[in-house]
Design a protein around this motif. Structure first.
Motif, short mmCIF file in Angstrom:
data_model
loop_
_atom_site.label_atom_id
_atom_site.label_comp_id
_atom_site.label_asym_id
_atom_site.label_seq_id
_atom_site.Cartn_x
_atom_site.Cartn_y
_atom_site.Cartn_z
N SER A 1 -12.41 1.12 -10.00
CA SER A 1 -11.54 1.28 -8.84
C SER A 1 -10.45 0.20 -8.82
CB SER A 1 -12.36 1.24 -7.55
OG SER A 1 -13.03 0.01 -7.44
N GLN A 2 -9.35 0.55 -8.19
CA GLN A 2 -8.21 -0.37 -8.12
C GLN A 2 -8.43 -1.39 -7.02
OE1 GLN A 2 -5.76 3.15 -7.78
NE2 GLN A 2 -4.63 2.51 -9.60
N LEU B 1 -8.63 2.51 2.98
CA LEU B 1 -8.51 2.39 1.52
C LEU B 1 -9.84 2.59 0.80
CD1 LEU B 1 -5.93 -0.52 1.22
CD2 LEU B 1 -5.53 1.93 1.08
N SER C 1 -10.72 6.04 0.09
CA SER C 1 -9.93 6.62 -1.01
C SER C 1 -10.28 5.98 -2.35
CB SER C 1 -8.44 6.47 -0.72
OG SER C 1 -8.08 7.26 0.39
N TYR D 1 -10.57 2.61 -3.19
CA TYR D 1 -10.06 1.28 -3.55
C TYR D 1 -11.10 0.21 -3.29
CZ TYR D 1 -5.55 3.63 -3.78
OH TYR D 1 -4.53 4.48 -4.11
N ASP E 1 -2.23 7.89 6.64
CA ASP E 1 -1.57 8.61 5.55
C ASP E 1 -0.33 7.86 5.05
OD1 ASP E 1 -3.46 10.54 5.77
OD2 ASP E 1 -2.18 12.03 6.75
N LEU F 1 -1.62 5.03 2.87
CA LEU F 1 -2.11 5.55 1.59
C LEU F 1 -0.97 5.99 0.68
CD1 LEU F 1 -5.30 7.58 2.58
CD2 LEU F 1 -5.18 5.59 1.07
N ASP F 2 0.05 6.62 1.25
CA ASP F 2 1.20 7.06 0.46
C ASP F 2 1.89 5.85 -0.17
OD1 ASP F 2 0.77 9.69 1.05
OD2 ASP F 2 2.39 9.85 2.52
N VAL G 1 0.61 2.88 -0.81
CA VAL G 1 -0.29 2.29 -1.82
C VAL G 1 -0.25 3.10 -3.10
CG1 VAL G 1 -2.73 1.86 -2.37
CG2 VAL G 1 -1.81 1.16 -0.14
N LYS G 2 -0.35 4.42 -2.99
CA LYS G 2 -0.35 5.30 -4.18
C LYS G 2 0.96 5.19 -4.96
CE LYS G 2 -3.65 8.59 -2.35
NZ LYS G 2 -3.82 9.82 -1.58
N LYS G 3 2.08 5.01 -4.24
CA LYS G 3 3.38 4.90 -4.93
C LYS G 3 3.48 3.60 -5.73
CE LYS G 3 6.12 7.72 -1.83
NZ LYS G 3 6.66 7.72 -0.49
#
Length: 122
Positions: free
Chosen positions: A2-3, A22, A25, A27, A112, A115-116, A118-120
């Protein structure tokens, strides 16, 4: 694997909410209660930092400046940092961007939205 994400906020309630969002998801979370505490928890495995601005001891802007400019922390210079704060002023945002913050999210935040961001970045 995991990150790994470091959450820096003097509010345990905020750290808990961010950690929950997080962790759900996938993390792996490390927590720090202020900038100085966070500097001691930096490590090579970290992929992202989420940092408050207004904190005692060492605030988020001071932390950001230390990581991005201090030779002692040079190996962490390129870890993306998201500022998560109640600070919405343009002057403060500009200072954060100038120092290298990759995103600026204002509390209260939507899970959201966090999370968006973080994912980017990882």
């Amino acid at each position: 694997m995991s990150q790994k994400v470091l959450i820096i906020d003097d509010s345990k309630a905020i750290r808990d909410v961010v950690k929950m969002v997080l962790s759900e998801s996938g993390y792996d979370i490390t927590e720090a209660e202020d900038g100085r505490d966070a500097l001691s928890k930096l490590n090579e495995e970290l992929e992202l930092v989420i940092c408050d601005v207004n904190m005692p001891v060492m605030n988020g802007i001071e932390f950001l400046e230390a990581v991005k400019t201090d030779k002692e922390f040079a190996s962490y210079k390129f870890i993306p940092i998201i500022m998560l704060t109640t600070e919405a002023g343009e002057k403060m945002k500009d200072r954060g961007k100038e120092l290298g913050a990759k995103a600026w999210l204002v509390k209260p935040f939507q899970p959201d939205q966090l999370l968006d961001a973080v994912k980017k970045l990882i």
